[in-house]
Design a protein around this motif. Structure first.
Motif, PDB file in Angstrom:
ATOM      1  N   GLY A 118       3.570   4.632  -2.525  1.00 39.44           N
ATOM      2  CA  GLY A 118       2.319   4.079  -2.992  1.00 39.44           C
ATOM      3  C   GLY A 118       2.448   3.548  -4.409  1.00 39.44           C
ATOM      4  O   GLY A 118       2.809   4.286  -5.328  1.00 39.44           O
ATOM      5  N   GLU A 141      10.227   4.781  -2.590  1.00 35.30           N
ATOM      6  CA  GLU A 141       9.910   3.773  -1.575  1.00 35.30           C
ATOM      7  C   GLU A 141      11.113   3.532  -0.670  1.00 35.30           C
ATOM      8  O   GLU A 141      10.973   3.305   0.543  1.00 35.30           O
ATOM      9  CB  GLU A 141       9.479   2.463  -2.252  1.00 35.30           C
ATOM     10  CG  GLU A 141       8.235   2.565  -3.114  1.00 35.30           C
ATOM     11  CD  GLU A 141       6.946   2.672  -2.322  1.00 35.30           C
ATOM     12  OE1 GLU A 141       6.920   2.267  -1.145  1.00 35.30           O
ATOM     13  OE2 GLU A 141       5.942   3.166  -2.901  1.00 35.30           O
ATOM     14  N   THR A 151      -1.586   5.216  -1.945  1.00 29.72           N
ATOM     15  CA  THR A 151      -2.330   3.946  -1.882  1.00 29.72           C
ATOM     16  C   THR A 151      -2.102   3.340  -0.502  1.00 29.72           C
ATOM     17  O   THR A 151      -1.261   2.467  -0.314  1.00 29.72           O
ATOM     18  CB  THR A 151      -1.865   2.971  -2.982  1.00 29.72           C
ATOM     19  OG1 THR A 151      -0.443   2.797  -2.898  1.00 29.72           O
ATOM     20  CG2 THR A 151      -2.205   3.498  -4.367  1.00 29.72           C
ATOM     21  N   GLU A 186      -3.602   1.268   1.549  1.00 30.20           N
ATOM     22  CA  GLU A 186      -3.726  -0.167   1.812  1.00 30.20           C
ATOM     23  C   GLU A 186      -2.472  -0.907   1.358  1.00 30.20           C
ATOM     24  O   GLU A 186      -1.948  -1.782   2.072  1.00 30.20           O
ATOM     25  CB  GLU A 186      -4.968  -0.731   1.120  1.00 30.20           C
ATOM     26  CG  GLU A 186      -6.289  -0.155   1.607  1.00 30.20           C
ATOM     27  CD  GLU A 186      -6.633   1.180   0.956  1.00 30.20           C
ATOM     28  OE1 GLU A 186      -5.878   1.630   0.047  1.00 30.20           O
ATOM     29  OE2 GLU A 186      -7.655   1.778   1.354  1.00 30.20           O
ATOM     30  N   GLU A 187      -1.985  -0.577   0.172  1.00 25.85           N
ATOM     31  CA  GLU A 187      -0.785  -1.233  -0.356  1.00 25.85           C
ATOM     32  C   GLU A 187       0.432  -0.928   0.514  1.00 25.85           C
ATOM     33  O   GLU A 187       1.223  -1.818   0.847  1.00 25.85           O
ATOM     34  CB  GLU A 187      -0.547  -0.786  -1.800  1.00 25.85           C
ATOM     35  CG  GLU A 187       0.559  -1.524  -2.537  1.00 25.85           C
ATOM     36  CD  GLU A 187       1.952  -0.966  -2.292  1.00 25.85           C
ATOM     37  OE1 GLU A 187       2.918  -1.743  -2.420  1.00 25.85           O
ATOM     38  OE2 GLU A 187       2.074   0.235  -1.963  1.00 25.85           O
ATOM     39  N   SER A 188       0.601   0.329   0.889  1.00 23.45           N
ATOM     40  CA  SER A 188       1.757   0.712   1.709  1.00 23.45           C
ATOM     41  C   SER A 188       1.686   0.084   3.089  1.00 23.45           C
ATOM     42  O   SER A 188       2.713  -0.324   3.649  1.00 23.45           O
ATOM     43  CB  SER A 188       1.843   2.237   1.825  1.00 23.45           C
ATOM     44  OG  SER A 188       2.071   2.832   0.568  1.00 23.45           O
ATOM     45  N   GLU A 244       0.421  -2.769   3.898  1.00 21.11           N
ATOM     46  CA  GLU A 244       0.832  -4.164   3.782  1.00 21.11           C
ATOM     47  C   GLU A 244       2.320  -4.291   3.490  1.00 21.11           C
ATOM     48  O   GLU A 244       3.002  -5.145   4.064  1.00 21.11           O
ATOM     49  CB  GLU A 244       0.037  -4.842   2.667  1.00 21.11           C
ATOM     50  CG  GLU A 244       0.365  -6.311   2.488  1.00 21.11           C
ATOM     51  CD  GLU A 244      -0.476  -6.983   1.426  1.00 21.11           C
ATOM     52  OE1 GLU A 244      -0.250  -8.183   1.175  1.00 21.11           O
ATOM     53  OE2 GLU A 244      -1.354  -6.314   0.842  1.00 21.11           O
ATOM     54  N   ARG A 245       2.841  -3.432   2.634  1.00 17.17           N
ATOM     55  CA  ARG A 245       4.257  -3.514   2.242  1.00 17.17           C
ATOM     56  C   ARG A 245       5.174  -3.314   3.441  1.00 17.17           C
ATOM     57  O   ARG A 245       6.208  -3.977   3.574  1.00 17.17           O
ATOM     58  CB  ARG A 245       4.552  -2.477   1.152  1.00 17.17           C
ATOM     59  CG  ARG A 245       6.002  -2.469   0.649  1.00 17.17           C
ATOM     60  CD  ARG A 245       6.169  -1.486  -0.499  1.00 17.17           C
ATOM     61  NE  ARG A 245       5.448  -1.910  -1.692  1.00 17.17           N
ATOM     62  CZ  ARG A 245       5.960  -2.711  -2.627  1.00 17.17           C
ATOM     63  NH1 ARG A 245       7.205  -3.159  -2.514  1.00 17.17           N
ATOM     64  NH2 ARG A 245       5.242  -3.056  -3.669  1.00 17.17           N
ATOM     65  N   ASP A 288      11.206  -4.535  -5.290  1.00 24.26           N
ATOM     66  CA  ASP A 288      11.154  -3.695  -4.106  1.00 24.26           C
ATOM     67  C   ASP A 288      12.477  -2.956  -3.969  1.00 24.26           C
ATOM     68  O   ASP A 288      13.417  -3.167  -4.748  1.00 24.26           O
ATOM     69  CB  ASP A 288      10.849  -4.513  -2.847  1.00 24.26           C
ATOM     70  CG  ASP A 288      11.787  -5.689  -2.662  1.00 24.26           C
ATOM     71  OD1 ASP A 288      12.992  -5.567  -3.009  1.00 24.26           O
ATOM     72  OD2 ASP A 288      11.338  -6.741  -2.177  1.00 24.26           O
TER      73      ASP A 288
END
Length: 396
Positions: free
Chosen positions: A12, A23, A47, A49-51, A53-54, A284
């Motif tokens: 996250g 990550e 988080t 929502e972020e994860s 999408e990622r 990333d």
């Protein structure tokens, strides 16, 4: 029938700050599951929502463990009780979504990490809770690529031991963690490597022109200004001895904006160096892995630059600042036949230049040694994930 698996890693991006190594282990686990036909993954993230999408997954928020130990113990009891009695928790408690995700799944995977330590009790409680929820719902639990301890008080030891005992299989990424768990009498153990060791598997370039550097602001009990000065001297010796460009990459740093996290330490070291240096901003995990794997040398007090580099035979200096970082760095180096450990007291004593010279002189031997070890390690890692997939009922 397709499997649906809940996976927890310490993931996250919070306030624009990414932790590349955390990550990376989650990403490697998701990649390994997808390669074995398990494409329906729900991540547990700070988080979501972020994860989501990622990684192109579903995600739910972590349960959360504020307060004192007594508060956390009470919350753990209520979270587990809520599996059968939802009224044990407030209606808007995030644990309900976690319970629902595990209820609707075919099992729980605890992805690799080094957070089963008294240094981070909230991570222990989060994983203990997920494990107990899964057991209560009769879902299999697998645990991969862990460091256990070395700092564990009696209460945390009991939580971790019970969690590991509840798992079908447990992967431990260094011999010291394996030995500790053997002393606990656990028999479901497998010696593995870090889950992200082969996150990037592209061919290593025949020649490289840079030394990758990642150093954390945490320096243990040492003086940070003294460590900054010693690192500058060390990296100037790398530039002078090898002719390599010095490239900094923050493993805990901002995706954009002003310097924070490791980037602050990097700025300070660069200011103290005589040699020129360049900064590559974090993006990333695959970028971080590719940079380390493609380097001619790596110097790091962070763990995952070492994990990424050593399977490719990159001469690597790991700088531990305490027992915890020492366990991890020694294990990561040793898993692929390297021994370039430079404890912070030896760095401060000026012993780094000699280590740079030795590793650089031995670079061909180091590379050929890794070329011998890596195929076996890769095959063992693949077999480990085949075993995990089979535990969840997927064809390997």
């Amino acid at each position: 029938m397709p499997q649906r698996i809940v996976v927890i890693g310490d993931i996250g991006v919070v306030d624009g700050m990414i932790h590349i190594g955390d990550e990376a282990m989650f990403e490697a686990a998701v990649d390994a599951l997808r390669a074995r036909g398990i494409v329906d993954v729900t991540g547990v993230s700070t988080t979501p929502e972020e994860s989501a999408e990622r990684y192109a997954i579903s995600a739910v928020r972590t349960i959360g463990w504020p307060g004192s130990r007594a508060d956390r113990e009470d919350r753990l009891s209520r979270v587990v009780a809520a599996v059968s009695s939802p009224a044990a928790l407030d209606p808007d408690d995030p644990a309900h979504a976690v319970i629902a995700a595990i209820r609707d799944s075919d099992g729980l995977a605890i992805a690799g990490g080094g957070n089963m330590s008294t240094l981070w009790p909230h991570h222990i409680f989060e994983r203990a809770a997920l494990g107990r929820i899964a057991v209560a719902l009769d879902k299999p639990v697998v645990i991969s690529g862990q460091t256990i301890g070395p700092e564990l008080d009696d209460a945390d030891s009991a939580l971790v031991r019970d969690l590991l005992a509840s798992a079908e299989v447990v992967g431990l990424r260094e011999p010291s963690s394996f030995a500790l768990c053997e002393r606990w009498g656990l028999t479901n153990l497998t010696q593995t490597i870090d889950d992200a060791s082969f996150l990037v598997s592209a061919e290593v370039p025949a020649s490289s022109t840079y030394c990758l550097v990642s150093v954390a602001s945490h320096v243990g009990d040492s003086s940070r200004p003294e460590v900054v000065a010693a690192l500058a001297v060390l990296l100037d010796s790398v530039a002078e001895k090898t002719g390599l460009e010095i490239v900094f990459f923050a493993h805990f740093g901002p995706l954009d904006g002003p310097s924070r996290g490791d980037a602050v330490m990097h700025d300070a070291v660069i200011a103290a160096m005589s040699s020129p240096a360049r900064i590559v901003p974090p993006v990333d995990s695959t970028t971080g892995a590719s940079l380390a794997r493609g380097a001619a040398m790596v110097v790091s007090s962070r763990y995952h630059p070492v994990v990424f580099a050593v399977p490719a035979g990159v001469p690597t200096i790991g700088i531990p600042v305490d027992d915890y970082t020492g366990v991890k760095l020694r294990g990561a180096l040793g898993n692929f036949g390297q021994d370039g450990l430079l404890p912070v007291d030896e760095l401060l004593a000026g012993n780094g230049a000699a280590l740079v010279a030795r590793l650089w002189a031995d670079r061909d031997v180091i590379r050929s040694g890794a070329a011998t070890l890596a195929p076996t390690a890769r095959a063992a890692s693949s077999a480990w994930w085949d075993r995990i997939a089979a535990t969840f009922g997927a064809a390997s």
